[in-house]
Design a protein around this motif. Structure first.
Motif, PDB file in Angstrom:
ATOM      1  N   PRO A  56      48.309  -2.490 -26.416  1.00 58.94           N
ATOM      2  CA  PRO A  56      48.176  -3.778 -25.930  1.00 58.94           C
ATOM      3  C   PRO A  56      47.085  -3.953 -24.896  1.00 58.94           C
ATOM      4  O   PRO A  56      47.131  -2.910 -23.873  1.00 58.94           O
TER       5      PRO A  56
ATOM      6  N   ALA B   8      46.002  -7.139 -23.660  1.00 65.80           N
ATOM      7  CA  ALA B   8      45.937  -8.608 -23.493  1.00 65.80           C
ATOM      8  C   ALA B   8      46.084  -8.783 -22.045  1.00 65.80           C
ATOM      9  O   ALA B   8      46.085  -9.921 -21.760  1.00 65.80           O
ATOM     10  N   GLY B   9      46.548  -7.834 -21.460  1.00 63.19           N
ATOM     11  CA  GLY B   9      46.907  -8.172 -19.759  1.00 63.19           C
ATOM     12  C   GLY B   9      45.355  -8.713 -19.217  1.00 63.19           C
ATOM     13  O   GLY B   9      44.540  -8.908 -19.753  1.00 63.19           O
ATOM     14  N   LEU B  10      45.706  -9.309 -17.802  1.00 63.07           N
ATOM     15  CA  LEU B  10      44.801 -10.050 -17.277  1.00 63.07           C
ATOM     16  C   LEU B  10      43.589  -9.179 -16.385  1.00 63.07           C
ATOM     17  O   LEU B  10      42.725  -9.748 -16.196  1.00 63.07           O
TER      18      LEU B  10
ATOM     19  N   THR C 243      44.043  -8.189 -13.293  1.00 59.02           N
ATOM     20  CA  THR C 243      43.954  -8.591 -11.904  1.00 59.02           C
ATOM     21  C   THR C 243      43.281  -7.654 -11.150  1.00 59.02           C
ATOM     22  O   THR C 243      42.237  -8.106 -10.208  1.00 59.02           O
ATOM     23  N   ARG C 244      43.677  -6.396 -11.186  1.00 54.06           N
ATOM     24  CA  ARG C 244      43.288  -5.328 -10.142  1.00 54.06           C
ATOM     25  C   ARG C 244      41.437  -4.976 -10.549  1.00 54.06           C
ATOM     26  O   ARG C 244      41.157  -4.334  -9.487  1.00 54.06           O
TER      27      ARG C 244
ATOM     28  N   LYS D 120      38.696  -5.011 -19.742  1.00 57.28           N
ATOM     29  CA  LYS D 120      38.967  -3.890 -18.895  1.00 57.28           C
ATOM     30  C   LYS D 120      38.860  -2.527 -19.617  1.00 57.28           C
ATOM     31  O   LYS D 120      38.281  -1.564 -19.155  1.00 57.28           O
TER      32      LYS D 120
ATOM     33  N   GLN E  80      47.889 -12.283 -28.609  1.00 57.52           N
ATOM     34  CA  GLN E  80      49.255 -12.208 -28.037  1.00 57.52           C
ATOM     35  C   GLN E  80      49.499 -13.690 -27.538  1.00 57.52           C
ATOM     36  O   GLN E  80      50.426 -14.165 -27.351  1.00 57.52           O
TER      37      GLN E  80
ATOM     38  N   PRO F 157      49.674 -13.968 -21.844  1.00 61.59           N
ATOM     39  CA  PRO F 157      50.188 -12.608 -21.330  1.00 61.59           C
ATOM     40  C   PRO F 157      51.622 -12.669 -20.863  1.00 61.59           C
ATOM     41  O   PRO F 157      51.936 -12.543 -19.397  1.00 61.59           O
TER      42      PRO F 157
ATOM     43  N   GLY G 105      53.913 -10.387 -20.793  1.00 66.04           N
ATOM     44  CA  GLY G 105      54.609  -9.180 -20.541  1.00 66.04           C
ATOM     45  C   GLY G 105      54.259  -8.059 -21.520  1.00 66.04           C
ATOM     46  O   GLY G 105      54.066  -8.466 -22.600  1.00 66.04           O
TER      47      GLY G 105
HETATM   48  P1  UTP Z   1      49.474  -3.775 -16.606  1.00 68.86           P
HETATM   49  O1  UTP Z   1      50.598  -3.888 -15.803  1.00 68.86           O
HETATM   50  O2  UTP Z   1      48.408  -2.971 -16.336  1.00 68.86           O
HETATM   51  O3  UTP Z   1      48.932  -5.365 -16.509  1.00 68.86           O
HETATM   52  O4  UTP Z   1      49.568  -3.789 -17.910  1.00 68.86           O
HETATM   53  P2  UTP Z   1      47.181  -5.989 -16.354  1.00 68.86           P
HETATM   54  O5  UTP Z   1      47.704  -7.498 -16.572  1.00 68.86           O
HETATM   55  O6  UTP Z   1      46.589  -5.498 -17.579  1.00 68.86           O
HETATM   56  O7  UTP Z   1      46.673  -5.725 -15.021  1.00 68.86           O
HETATM   57  P3  UTP Z   1      46.651  -6.088 -13.845  1.00 68.86           P
HETATM   58  O8  UTP Z   1      48.171  -5.497 -13.087  1.00 68.86           O
HETATM   59  O9  UTP Z   1      46.827  -7.521 -13.562  1.00 68.86           O
HETATM   60  O10 UTP Z   1      45.729  -5.508 -13.070  1.00 68.86           O
HETATM   61  C1  UTP Z   1      49.914  -2.495 -18.965  1.00 68.86           C
HETATM   62  C2  UTP Z   1      49.021  -2.896 -20.374  1.00 68.86           C
HETATM   63  O11 UTP Z   1      49.733  -3.784 -21.064  1.00 68.86           O
HETATM   64  C3  UTP Z   1      48.928  -4.627 -21.506  1.00 68.86           C
HETATM   65  C4  UTP Z   1      47.843  -4.802 -20.546  1.00 68.86           C
HETATM   66  O12 UTP Z   1      46.656  -5.120 -21.129  1.00 68.86           O
HETATM   67  C5  UTP Z   1      47.738  -3.056 -20.297  1.00 68.86           C
HETATM   68  O13 UTP Z   1      47.048  -2.375 -21.148  1.00 68.86           O
HETATM   69  N1  UTP Z   1      49.537  -6.265 -21.481  1.00 68.86           N
HETATM   70  C6  UTP Z   1      50.206  -6.563 -20.343  1.00 68.86           C
HETATM   71  C7  UTP Z   1      49.313  -6.839 -22.399  1.00 68.86           C
HETATM   72  O14 UTP Z   1      48.709  -6.573 -23.393  1.00 68.86           O
HETATM   73  N2  UTP Z   1      50.059  -8.196 -22.470  1.00 68.86           N
HETATM   74  C8  UTP Z   1      50.801  -8.478 -21.340  1.00 68.86           C
HETATM   75  O15 UTP Z   1      51.254  -9.874 -21.466  1.00 68.86           O
HETATM   76  C9  UTP Z   1      51.000  -7.569 -20.235  1.00 68.86           C
END
Ligand code: UTP
Length: 289
Positions: free
Chosen positions: A11, A13-15, A17-18, A28, A106, A109, A111
């Motif tokens: 996965p 697809a997270g944003l 943000t860090r 990232k 996805q 995002p 979760g």
């Molecule tokens: P993280 O908790 O690291 O979230 O997700 P994030 O959004 O990528 O990072 P921050 O905290 O905003 O900086 C753990 C993993 O799950 C994926 C993320 O891409 C990461 O690899 N993820 C998370 C998804 O694919 N989809 C989601 O909705 C949430």
């Protein structure tokens, strides 16, 4: 006999943000550690564990991930013409076979649990691995291979764990275990980001899992949990009422590349571990201290 683990869900697809603003236009997981993207190390780790199909869960603007794992005839021809065979071989190794990679949107995002659920049609009715591609794991025997080995002993579901830094367990998904003296122990519970002081252990879920396909029916109807997100940990906790879960304390070092300092540490550690770069890397670091 356990069914072999041949597919992995990644996965991405997270944003992120860090690691913004860098992660705004470059996914990232395509940020480099030394000279190749974090994802390249993760796919290498998966291959070493016998994974044959990679299911990326992606978001908008992440098309570069597909391109990275595709052939690039223009660059390959140029390298061939220049006789740069080493880098050419390395680039070709990354590509894999046609049909080996699936990319699923996805769409929002919502979760990690939701991201994993998005893979249900490609995974079908077989056990599968989940790899959090932010977590770069340096290990003599690759982390996912350690998990597969554990799975071959116990069957069921495996969660890779490691000790959280002192006083930080409340930031993570934490497991509760039956007492044992080895690294592989039956789990009795898990909780996402427990309130400080209520953590059932100091072992956090560090980013490699082997799961049974029944997780999908649970995730299908799962409510939002910590942080308003559909949490994989909550889904696993529900599945644990029906199936065995074991936690494996893996042997290796984890770098959280979704975090600025974690990414910096990974770059330093991986450069120092490369024989042809180690001396120059050490000199460069010394000159800055
Ligand atoms: P993280 O908790 O690291 O979230 O997700 P994030 O959004 O990528 O990072 P921050 O905290 O905003 O900086 C753990 C993993 O799950 C994926 C993320 O891409 C990461 O690899 N993820 C998370 C998804 O694919 N989809 C989601 O909705 C949430």
């Amino acid at each position: 006999m356990t069914k072999a683990v041949k597919k992995a869900v990644l996965p991405v697809a997270g944003l992120g943000t860090r690691v913004l603003p860098g992660a705004k236009t470059t996914p990232k997981n395509l940020l480099n550690v030394v000279d190749r993207p974090i994802l390249s190390y993760i796919v290498e780790e998966a291959r070493a564990a016998g994974i044959e199909h990679f299911v990326f869960i992606v978001g908008r603007g992440q098309g570069a991930i597909e391109d990275y794992f595709d052939a690039n005839p223009e660059i390959e021809q140029a390298l061939e013409a220049k006789g740069k065979t080493d880098i050419l071989a390395e680039m070709r190794r990354e590509v894999g076979e046609p049909g080996q990679m699936s990319f699923i949107r996805q769409m929002a995002p919502l979760g990690l649990g939701h991201a994993v659920w998005c893979a249900r049609h490609v995974i079908g009715d077989e056990p599968f691995a989940v790899m959090l591609p932010d977590m770069l794991m340096a290990a003599q025997r690759p982390a996912l291979a350690q998990a597969v080995e554990a799975y071959e002993k116990t069957g069921g579901n495996i969660v890779v764990v490691e000790p959280a830094p002192e006083g930080e367990a409340h930031k993570y998904g934490i497991v509760a275990l039956e007492k044992g003296d080895g690294r592989l122990n039956r789990m009795t519970g898990m909780v996402e980001k427990p309130a400080p002081g209520t953590e059932p252990s100091n072992l956090f879920i560090s980013g490699r899992y082997i799961l049974q396909p029944e997780i999908f029916e649970i995730l299908e109807t799962q409510e939002r949990g910590a942080g308003g997100e559909i949490q994989l940990t909550d889904g696993m906790a529900a599945l644990m009422k029906r199936q065995d879960f074991h936690a494996l304390e893996y042997e290796g070092i984890t770098y959280d590349c979704g975090d600025k300092i974690g990414l910096l540490r990974a770059n330093v550690a991986f450069a120092l571990a490369r024989p042809e770069l180690a001396d120059a890397a050490r000199a460069a670091i010394k000159s800055l201290l």
